[in-house]
Scaffold this motif. Structure first.
Motif, PDB file in Angstrom:
ATOM      1  N   LEU A 155       0.884  -1.370  -0.018  1.00 39.80           N
ATOM      2  CA  LEU A 155       0.059  -0.214  -0.102  1.00 39.80           C
ATOM      3  C   LEU A 155       0.763   1.193   0.084  1.00 39.80           C
ATOM      4  CD1 LEU A 155      -2.815  -1.072   2.519  1.00 39.80           C
ATOM      5  CD2 LEU A 155      -3.218  -0.586   0.260  1.00 39.80           C
ATOM      6  N   ARG A 156       1.949   1.225   0.669  1.00 41.24           N
ATOM      7  CA  ARG A 156       2.876   2.283   0.905  1.00 41.24           C
ATOM      8  C   ARG A 156       3.516   2.785  -0.591  1.00 41.24           C
ATOM      9  NH1 ARG A 156       5.072   5.910   4.342  1.00 41.24           N
ATOM     10  NH2 ARG A 156       4.257   4.883   6.105  1.00 41.24           N
ATOM     11  N   ALA A 157       4.033   1.502  -0.816  1.00 40.71           N
ATOM     12  CA  ALA A 157       4.805   1.596  -2.339  1.00 40.71           C
ATOM     13  C   ALA A 157       3.593   2.074  -3.255  1.00 40.71           C
ATOM     14  CB  ALA A 157       5.206   0.176  -2.531  1.00 40.71           C
ATOM     15  N   TYR A 158       2.538   1.571  -3.459  1.00 39.11           N
ATOM     16  CA  TYR A 158       1.699   2.177  -4.307  1.00 39.11           C
ATOM     17  C   TYR A 158       1.168   3.501  -4.134  1.00 39.11           C
ATOM     18  CZ  TYR A 158      -2.997   3.032  -6.476  1.00 39.11           C
ATOM     19  OH  TYR A 158      -3.696   3.638  -7.236  1.00 39.11           O
ATOM     20  N   GLY A 159       1.148   4.033  -3.037  1.00 33.95           N
ATOM     21  CA  GLY A 159       0.773   5.244  -2.814  1.00 33.95           C
ATOM     22  C   GLY A 159       2.192   6.427  -3.412  1.00 33.95           C
ATOM     23  N   GLN A 273      -8.528   8.239   0.637  1.00 31.38           N
ATOM     24  CA  GLN A 273      -9.395   7.890   1.669  1.00 31.38           C
ATOM     25  C   GLN A 273      -9.188   6.753   2.204  1.00 31.38           C
ATOM     26  OE1 GLN A 273     -13.283   9.249   0.249  1.00 31.38           O
ATOM     27  NE2 GLN A 273     -13.324  10.974   1.314  1.00 31.38           N
ATOM     28  N   GLN A 274      -9.217   5.741   0.966  1.00 28.20           N
ATOM     29  CA  GLN A 274      -8.834   4.516   1.425  1.00 28.20           C
ATOM     30  C   GLN A 274      -7.354   4.040   2.012  1.00 28.20           C
ATOM     31  OE1 GLN A 274     -11.025   1.844   0.964  1.00 28.20           O
ATOM     32  NE2 GLN A 274      -9.622   0.597   2.292  1.00 28.20           N
ATOM     33  N   GLY A 279      -4.467   3.240   7.257  1.00 26.65           N
ATOM     34  CA  GLY A 279      -3.420   3.681   8.136  1.00 26.65           C
ATOM     35  C   GLY A 279      -2.182   3.909   7.436  1.00 26.65           C
ATOM     36  N   ILE A 280      -2.326   4.269   6.287  1.00 23.48           N
ATOM     37  CA  ILE A 280      -0.859   4.481   5.633  1.00 23.48           C
ATOM     38  C   ILE A 280      -0.575   5.956   5.487  1.00 23.48           C
ATOM     39  CG2 ILE A 280       0.419   4.322   3.321  1.00 23.48           C
ATOM     40  CD1 ILE A 280      -0.447   1.711   4.694  1.00 23.48           C
TER      41      ILE A 280
END
Length: 297
Positions: A155-159, A273-274, A279-280
């Motif tokens: 998730l962090r990498a995607y963001g 928002q997702q 929690g990212i």
């Protein structure tokens, strides 16, 4: 690049587009095919007309024709109308829509229609269908994306990766787009429109970059919509380039661009928002820090 900074009011653009693409054409064509007439030519004996209404409508029509000296026009042959519509086809959308609208309105007028709201709504719908048919772009599917398992790391990498792709194409600018189209429209000089090709190419490169970005499973539907929105945005640029030579096509491209930009912003807000819900959090030095700008204040 910030989608949020340069978005005009969607309501304003939709209203302007609707007026230009529909109402103006109907009014103009109506004036050409149905010019004002001398009311004295249409004067009839009211008493005789009321008496004629007790008979069949065919007899009533014949009585009115006999008394006024005006013969109701006969409906044109459907084959003739079809032939005219085929002949009206043109590579210039403005010319094509104008011709077909004129033919259809003339056909309606010959049948005693054309001024009623249902008929005009139908004519506008036909014209709008021709305009909307110009919008074509590649449509990605989930199979085209790089979908990965979801965890905090992915998730962090995607963001970070997604924001890095968006920022890597500064030429994909809404501000420059509006300025180019606006200057050309104000001055009737096509010089500024040459900028649109590079801007459209930047959006296309952005879409390709996003399609290659690994996306966690739960975010895949939103990411797919974002990729397709930006792909469609890029496809609107060839139409916008014709705003002087083919105004309807150009204005349809602008209206489509504004609508898609608004949709892309809503998708980015949903993704932000997702990520926040999961929690990212990103530090100010990370590309992903830009997501905070899409969260409601």
């Amino acid at each position: 690049m910030s989608f949020r900074d340069y978005l005009p009011s969607p309501k304003f653009v939709v209203m302007v587009g609707a007026i230009v693409l529909s109402g103006g054409l109907v009014v103009g064509a109506q004036y050409i095919t149905h010019p004002p007439q001398d009311n004295s030519q249409l004067a009839t004996d009211t008493t005789d007309i009321e008496a004629a209404q007790t008979a069949s409508w065919q007899q009533a029509l014949q009585d009115v024709e006999a008394q006024s000296g005006i013969k109701a026009p006969e409906a044109p042959n459907t084959d003739t109308v079809s032939s005219l519509l085929n002949a009206a086809q043109s590579s210039n959308l403005t010319t094509q829509v104008g011709r077909t609208l004129l033919i259809n309105l003339s056909n309606a007028n010959s049948q005693g229609l054309g001024q009623d709201t249902p008929t005009q709504d139908q004519l506008v719908a036909q014209a709008t269908a021709q305009i909307n048919a110009t919008a074509t772009s590649k449509t990605y599917t989930t199979a085209d994306l790089v979908v990965v398992d979801q965890n905090m790391a992915s998730l962090r990498a995607y963001g970070n990766d997604t924001m890095a792709v968006l920022k890597a194409h500064p030429d994909a600018s809404a501000q420059n787009t509006y300025m180019a189209v606006g200057q050309a429209s104000d001055t009737q000089n096509p010089a500024s429109l040459t900028q649109l090709k590079a801007i459209g190419a930047a959006y296309k490169a952005m879409a390709d970059g996003l399609a290659a970005t690994p996306v966690p499973k739960t975010l895949a539907p939103l990411h797919l919509q974002l990729v397709n929105d930006i792909t469609a945005i890029a496809a609107a640029y060839p139409d916008m380039e014709t705003v002087l030579t083919d105004p309807l096509r150009g204005l349809a491209g602008v209206q489509r661009y504004v609508s898609l930009m608004g949709e892309a912003q809503r998708v980015l807000t949903s993704i932000a928002q997702q990520l926040n819900k999961d929690g990212i959090l990103f530090s100010k030095d990370e590309p992903g820090a830009t997501w905070s700008g899409f969260l409601p204040s």
